[in-house]
Structures are given as C-alpha cells and as structure tokens.
Design an enzyme around this catalytic site. Structure first.
Site, PDB file in Angstrom:
ATOM      1  N   HIS A 148       0.831  -1.204   0.000  1.00 49.22           N
ATOM      2  CA  HIS A 148       0.000   0.000   0.000  1.00 49.22           C
ATOM      3  C   HIS A 148       0.859   1.244   0.000  1.00 49.22           C
ATOM      4  O   HIS A 148       2.044   1.199   0.299  1.00 49.22           O
ATOM      5  CB  HIS A 148      -0.904   0.009   1.236  1.00 49.22           C
ATOM      6  CG  HIS A 148      -0.098   0.045   2.509  1.00 49.22           C
ATOM      7  ND1 HIS A 148       0.487  -1.083   3.034  1.00 49.22           N
ATOM      8  CD2 HIS A 148       0.244   1.075   3.332  1.00 49.22           C
ATOM      9  CE1 HIS A 148       1.149  -0.755   4.135  1.00 49.22           C
ATOM     10  NE2 HIS A 148       1.034   0.550   4.334  1.00 49.22           N
ATOM     11  N   HIS A 158       5.532   6.066  -1.420  1.00 51.74           N
ATOM     12  CA  HIS A 158       6.278   4.820  -1.583  1.00 51.74           C
ATOM     13  C   HIS A 158       5.429   3.620  -1.178  1.00 51.74           C
ATOM     14  O   HIS A 158       4.412   3.771  -0.499  1.00 51.74           O
ATOM     15  CB  HIS A 158       7.556   4.851  -0.746  1.00 51.74           C
ATOM     16  CG  HIS A 158       7.292   4.757   0.725  1.00 51.74           C
ATOM     17  ND1 HIS A 158       6.875   5.844   1.475  1.00 51.74           N
ATOM     18  CD2 HIS A 158       7.352   3.709   1.580  1.00 51.74           C
ATOM     19  CE1 HIS A 158       6.709   5.465   2.731  1.00 51.74           C
ATOM     20  NE2 HIS A 158       6.981   4.171   2.823  1.00 51.74           N
TER      21      HIS A 158
END
Length: 169
Positions: free
Chosen positions: A34, A114
């Site tokens: 995620h 990220h």
C-alpha cells in the site's frame, strides 16, 4: 482503535511488491502492499463516523491519481526501509495534504510516496539487500481511484473499514 488511510495499487504492482516483501518485510502477512496517505491514528467508534464523513468529502474533490513507480529506494540513514518509489504528481501530494490537515495528529516524517518492500533490517542486511535491489529496473504505471480507511485488528493485521472513490464532482 487504530486507523490509517491508504491507496492499494493494482494487483500487478501488489504481486511484484509481495514477491520482495515475502523475504524482506516482517509485516508481509499483516497488510497488503500500500501507499500510506495518513499514518496510523487513534479514534473511537463515535469519532470514526466524523472521520468517514471528512474522508468522503475530500475524496469528492479529487480525480483518480496516477501512480508511476520508477525505482527502488531507501530511507537510510533515517531508517532501514527499502521501498518502491512512487513519483509524486501534484494531485497525490495535494490529496495527502488535505487528508493530513483534516485530522489532528503530527506526521512523523515528510511525505515520500512509496510502497514498502523491506523493513526492520539490521544495517548489514539492509546494505546487502538494498545493494542488490537498487539497480533493478522497475517500471509500473497505475491509476488509483479509491482510498481505503483501514483499522487494525487485535492480532496486528489491518483490514478495510470503508472505501472511498476519488470522484471530483
């Protein structure tokens, strides 16, 4: 209860991230790959109703966001985290800012979009793993049209509480 707000990338990106996370991320079994938009925060059952309304209102002001993953990066020397770098288009940064300003609580780090693929490594392990991964060619393009409000279960895993479509009206 502990909550967080994330974007889940496409299955193709999740499969790639998981191929690395299986070996390098001890949280592999606790949450799918995620992109965190709002770090974990505490809220009661009553408070979360207001949180849901705020997230829904914010989601209505954004179109789906582009996610371009271009390389593998690291947060060293701050911490030994290795990640898939998500290029941060302006709309992704704006979405993050809106979500964080809508809720109380300090953000521990600056926003660097990220997807974590390795963490909790010793310095030597991080150096070895990052040294072998950083030259890997990575190229994914995706469009995210949903945000997910997650909550943490007693066993430490995270599950979806509610999903919101990005749909500028």
């Amino acid at each position: 209860m502990k909550f967080g707000i994330v974007i889940f990338p496409s299955k193709k990106i999740q499969d790639y991230a998981n191929s690395l996370r299986r070996r390098y991320d001890p949280h592999y079994a606790l949450i799918p790959p995620h992109l965190t938009l709002k770090s974990p925060f505490e809220a009661t059952e009553e408070e979360i109703k207001n949180v849901v309304q705020k997230i829904d209102a914010i989601a209505r002001n954004f179109n789906p966001v582009s996610l371009n993953i271009t390389k593998i990066g690291s947060f060293k020397p701050v911490n030994n985290v290795i990640y898939l770098k998500v290029e941060s288009p302006e709309d992704l940064v704006s979405l993050h800012s809106e979500l964080n300003s809508a809720f109380e609580g300090d953000q521990e780090y600056n926003f660097v979009p990220h997807i974590t693929i390795g963490q909790n490594m010793s310095d030597d392990e991080h150096s070895d793993v990052y040294g072998s991964l950083r030259m890997t060619k990575v190229q994914f393009e995706d469009t995210a049209d949903r945000l997910h409000l997650l909550y943490q279960l007693d066993n430490g895993s995270w599950t979806v509480y509610e999903t919101f479509r990005l749909r500028k009206e």
